[in-house]
Structures are given as structure tokens and as C-alpha cells.
Design an enzyme around this catalytic site. Sequence first.
Site, PDB file in Angstrom:
ATOM      1  N   GLN A  52       7.376  47.713 -11.447  1.00  0.00           N
ATOM      2  CA  GLN A  52       7.396  46.267 -11.679  1.00  0.00           C
ATOM      3  C   GLN A  52       7.097  45.883 -13.126  1.00  0.00           C
ATOM      4  OE1 GLN A  52       4.938  45.752  -7.850  1.00  0.00           O
ATOM      5  NE2 GLN A  52       6.121  43.876  -7.903  1.00  0.00           N
ATOM      6  N   ASP A  85      14.653  47.787 -15.498  1.00  0.00           N
ATOM      7  CA  ASP A  85      15.019  48.652 -16.635  1.00  0.00           C
ATOM      8  C   ASP A  85      14.072  48.456 -17.813  1.00  0.00           C
ATOM      9  OD1 ASP A  85      17.112  49.419 -15.076  1.00  0.00           O
ATOM     10  OD2 ASP A  85      18.699  48.809 -16.466  1.00  0.00           O
ATOM     11  N   ARG A 110      -6.044  48.331 -11.640  1.00  0.00           N
ATOM     12  CA  ARG A 110      -5.264  49.121 -10.686  1.00  0.00           C
ATOM     13  C   ARG A 110      -3.808  49.160 -11.150  1.00  0.00           C
ATOM     14  NH1 ARG A 110      -2.356  47.507  -5.554  1.00  0.00           N
ATOM     15  NH2 ARG A 110      -2.096  49.427  -4.371  1.00  0.00           N
ATOM     16  N   HIS A 155       3.778  53.777  -5.378  1.00  0.00           N
ATOM     17  CA  HIS A 155       4.023  52.350  -5.124  1.00  0.00           C
ATOM     18  C   HIS A 155       5.541  52.108  -5.093  1.00  0.00           C
ATOM     19  CE1 HIS A 155       2.129  48.113  -5.553  1.00  0.00           C
ATOM     20  NE2 HIS A 155       3.406  47.923  -5.282  1.00  0.00           N
ATOM     21  N   GLU A 200       0.719  50.277   0.721  1.00  0.00           N
ATOM     22  CA  GLU A 200       1.368  49.568   1.822  1.00  0.00           C
ATOM     23  C   GLU A 200       2.534  50.300   2.473  1.00  0.00           C
ATOM     24  OE1 GLU A 200       2.758  45.932   0.155  1.00  0.00           O
ATOM     25  OE2 GLU A 200       0.791  45.031   0.093  1.00  0.00           O
ATOM     26  N   ASN A 339      -4.673  44.927   0.875  1.00  0.00           N
ATOM     27  CA  ASN A 339      -3.902  43.873   0.199  1.00  0.00           C
ATOM     28  C   ASN A 339      -3.823  42.700   1.154  1.00  0.00           C
ATOM     29  OD1 ASN A 339      -3.489  45.702  -1.821  1.00  0.00           O
ATOM     30  ND2 ASN A 339      -1.278  45.909  -1.529  1.00  0.00           N
ATOM     31  N   TYR A 341      -2.700  38.673   1.568  1.00  0.00           N
ATOM     32  CA  TYR A 341      -2.016  37.510   1.005  1.00  0.00           C
ATOM     33  C   TYR A 341      -2.074  36.281   1.911  1.00  0.00           C
ATOM     34  CZ  TYR A 341      -0.151  40.287  -2.817  1.00  0.00           C
ATOM     35  OH  TYR A 341      -0.047  41.057  -3.944  1.00  0.00           O
ATOM     36  N   GLU A 408      -5.225  43.977  -3.669  1.00  0.00           N
ATOM     37  CA  GLU A 408      -4.309  42.918  -4.116  1.00  0.00           C
ATOM     38  C   GLU A 408      -4.628  41.621  -3.396  1.00  0.00           C
ATOM     39  OE1 GLU A 408      -0.053  43.621  -3.864  1.00  0.00           O
ATOM     40  OE2 GLU A 408      -0.308  45.697  -4.520  1.00  0.00           O
TER      41      GLU A 408
HETATM   42  C1  BGC Z   1       3.126  44.570  -3.222  1.00  0.00           C
HETATM   43  C2  BGC Z   1       3.506  44.154  -4.637  1.00  0.00           C
HETATM   44  C3  BGC Z   1       4.211  42.807  -4.590  1.00  0.00           C
HETATM   45  C4  BGC Z   1       3.269  41.797  -3.974  1.00  0.00           C
HETATM   46  C5  BGC Z   1       3.806  40.366  -3.917  1.00  0.00           C
HETATM   47  C6  BGC Z   1       2.504  43.453  -2.431  1.00  0.00           C
HETATM   48  O1  BGC Z   1       2.693  43.642  -1.081  1.00  0.00           O
HETATM   49  O2  BGC Z   1       2.248  45.668  -3.269  1.00  0.00           O
HETATM   50  O3  BGC Z   1       4.310  45.157  -5.186  1.00  0.00           O
HETATM   51  O4  BGC Z   1       4.639  42.408  -5.842  1.00  0.00           O
HETATM   52  O5  BGC Z   1       3.025  42.188  -2.648  1.00  0.00           O
HETATM   53  O6  BGC Z   1       4.908  40.266  -3.100  1.00  0.00           O
END
Ligand code: BGC
Length: 501
Positions: A52, A85, A110, A155, A200, A339, A341, A408
Site C-alpha cells: 500500500q 507501482d 507497524r 500483508h 487478517e 484490527n 473498524y 489497526e
Molecule cells: C487492512 C488494510 C486496509 C484497511 C482499510 C484492513 O483490513 O489490513 O490493508 O487498508 O483495512 O480498509
Amino acid sequence: MWLFAFFATIGILANTINVTQAKFDYNCNLTAKGSPKFPDSFSFGVSTAAYQIEGAWNEDGKGESIWDDFTHKFPEKMDDRSNGDIAADSYHRFDQDLAALKELKVTHYRFSIAWPRIYPTGDISSKNQKGIDYYNMVINKLIANGIEPLVTIFHYDLPLEIQKIGGFANPLIINMFVTYAIELFENFGDRVKIWNTFNEPFDYCKPGYADANYPPQVNAHGVADYLCMDHSLKAHAAAYRTYKTKYYEKQRGKVGITVSSRFFFSHTNDQEAISRGMQFNLGFLIHPIFSKTGGYPPAMVETINRNSLKEGRVSSRLPKLDGRWRELIKGSSDYLGLNYYTSRYIKRASKPNGENPSWERDYDSDAYPDETWVRGKPDWLYCVPEGLEGILKYIRDHYGNPEVIITENGWSDDGDPEDDDRIHFIKAHMQAVLNAVNDGCNVTGYTVWSLLDNFEWQKGYTHKFGLYALNITSPSRERTPRKSAKYYRRVIETRTLPSIS
Ligand code: BGC
């Protein structure tokens, strides 16, 4: 006609603004419980991943990864037809990342290592010293600046040559991964003390081997995704056991794995539905590692076996975890990387979901957001800090209160420099962590995704997760702190959650 078009455009714009520009003066905060201060030993960090941010996709001997191949062959699958790239060009511009890390005053960083930079074909025979040199430089500079490296070994960017022999569907991946991990322990283990084997697995196994959205675009729901999960779990455990027997005595580091999961709520207090949600998500990898009994979660074992027999198969689509592997996997993590979200409400499905067979069909649940939750730019990302507090307590209560590092947590928007929404999101989620710590959960670190805007997989560069804005059109790829970067720095300096100005 012209007037109609004008008002229609305004209407569309207004809708877009409503959806993507959340305002957090309501409904994205959490009440503080207990001490307002994070413990002295608590670590604050930010996270990135090689594909990324690094760029330099074919430089200094690096081999091709499945993401290089996918983005080059199918540019139309990325919203902006972009690829990694060049990305943030961190391969050449690590000093710019380091400057940002220092400005933030983070205590850990990380990042992930690109397997095809170390072994261009994935195999030990192709070892590439220049790749090793690059990560030595990164690790040395972090340590010289008092920043602890937290290194993710994998990853998503699998060497393409390994994919050609089946990737995660081939059990050979277990030995290949361990050989690669040993290379990293040998070269960097004197300085790296926190290893993260996989990021993940569910999030590359399902889109890659069931839904065919991610490379390798395999469409074998409920079969290849389960195999991919099983092989990832075994590769993780084998690398963990190797570290413990061959490296731990000298290197004294920790090895863990990162999973992502949502927490589940029920409008009707349906505990069975919640438990099923937790088992099919968090539990898929956590149960084999952290439960007392080991093995896959009972709800998955029972349902997938029953469905498989109904489909006329002779055995379950979910591989059996018994005997030696079950024992090797049980307890194979010094900490859990989480992680987090977002979350969902859950209820048992009213009609069959997904294709037959599939994880969705086996799961047999409907998960949906609450209508009052505030949404970010991605259609899946709702701000639910109480879900983070809930999942941490669930881990404490169901899996023996292991050490947890939030690897994350982050918010994505259109890139506003005055990113108050991100600040509210971070503050509320850090409050969730602090509440959990105050309530006996063994959480030792928190990590924002992400240090800077980056290649957000199929969203390309259109979704911004960065504390730092990345100027993607400028050759020197400047990184500019957003308001959230300044807020996070104040959190780190004070070890509290200051009010937002
Ligand atoms: C992933 C990241 C991703 C982020 C946001 C995570 O699940 O590890 O690579 O950018 O989510 O979508």
C-alpha cells in the site's frame, strides 16, 4: 431542462455530502469509565503495509506479487484504475515517513515486509540481499529514534510464483511461509521484538478464494476460502513454534497474529445469534488459538459438517483440526493483534443467504447496521466505538484474557485537512480501549490505520485513511499532517484523551 439539470446536480451533491461527510457532534462518542490516563507501559502507534505504500514494485530485484499482477492485468477492478507501482514511494522516501513518525511521537510503528522483496519467487533459492538491506535500514532508523518496530510478515502481497502453484490452497504454503519467516527472524530478530505473522487471513481468503474480488480471483465459496484459512492458521502456528524452539531463547520476542472482527448486537437480546456471529467472525481463527479446547468454533464445525453431508459430500468442507495440528495451534500466540473498524446488529437469517455452498450460507445470519450510526466514506464503515469495548471484553471473558494489541483502527474520508470526523472516531475508539483497560482487559497497545493515505486496495487512492495527507500527484509525494495528526500527538504526549478544539 437546464434548470432541472442544475437542481438534479445539487440534489446528487447534497446526497453525496450527507453520506460521506459525517458530522460527529452526535453519536460517535463514548462515556469515560475509570482512570482518564493510559498506563505508562501502553504503546501508541500507526500502521501501514508494504504494497500500500512502498512502490518500487520491480526495483532492486523485487519479484512480482499477486497484487502487482492483478492491478496490471485488471486495472478496471480498481475504482481509479490505479496500482501500487509507486504508491507513497516509501521504498525511496522512508525518511519522509520517519519524519512523520517522529513528529507524531509514536512509540511503535507497524509495517509489513514484502515477501517478494526478500524472496522474489517466494522460494529461498531466490534470496535478494537488497530487499534485506532495505528493511535493515528501516528497522535501524526506527530503533535509533526510539520507535519499536512491529513487523507484519505477510500483508496480502504473496509472490506470484507461489500463486502459480496454488498459493494458500496448496499445503506447501506452510513450509514456504516458515522458511520465509526464518529468514526474517535470522536477519532482523536481534532488533525486532514484536512479530505479526499474518494480517487478517479472513480478509484475503474470502475475497481471494471465495468471492473472486481479490487476487487470485478464485471462485470456490465455502471450500477454497476455508482451505486458505486452514493453511494460514497452520503456517502461523508452524512459524510460531519455530520461533519458540529456535529463536526465543536468544531473541526474546513475541509472535502473534492479527485478525479483524466486528462485534455483534441484538435488537431482541438474541444471545444465540450474537454467539453465532462471534464464532463465525472473531472465533474462526481465535478459537483454535486461544480457546481451552482448541479447534474451530463449535457452531462452525457443526453447521459446516451438516451442510456438507446434505450436499452429498463425504466429509466437511471445513478441514478437521485434530491431533497434532490442533495441539500445535492451541496457544500459538503471545498476543492477539486485533484490527477493529466497525460493528453490526445480528439476527438469524430469514431466508438462505449467499450461494450454495458459501460462508454466507453456513453463517445463516443477517448482519445490519443501526440507522443512527454515523457512516464514513466506505459503505461498510460505521462509527461504533461501543463495539470495540464489547469485543475486548468478549475476548477477556471467552479466550482467557490474552494480551491484545489493537493493530489497526481508522477512519476514511475524502481527504479533508480539518478532519474532525477522524479525530472524533479516534478519540471515541481510544476511549473504548481505555474503558476496557480500566475494566481488566489486557490491552497493551493501540495503532491507527494509517500513518498516511495509501493504496486502499480496490478503492485505489480515492479513500483516505491517513493522519498525513499524501500528495499522490507530486513526484516528491509530500506528506502533510492533518488536524488528526496533531490531535493524536497530544494524546501520546499526555497519555489522555484531550477534548477536541
Ligand atoms: C487492512 C488494510 C486496509 C484497511 C482499510 C484492513 O483490513 O489490513 O490493508 O487498508 O483495512 O480498509
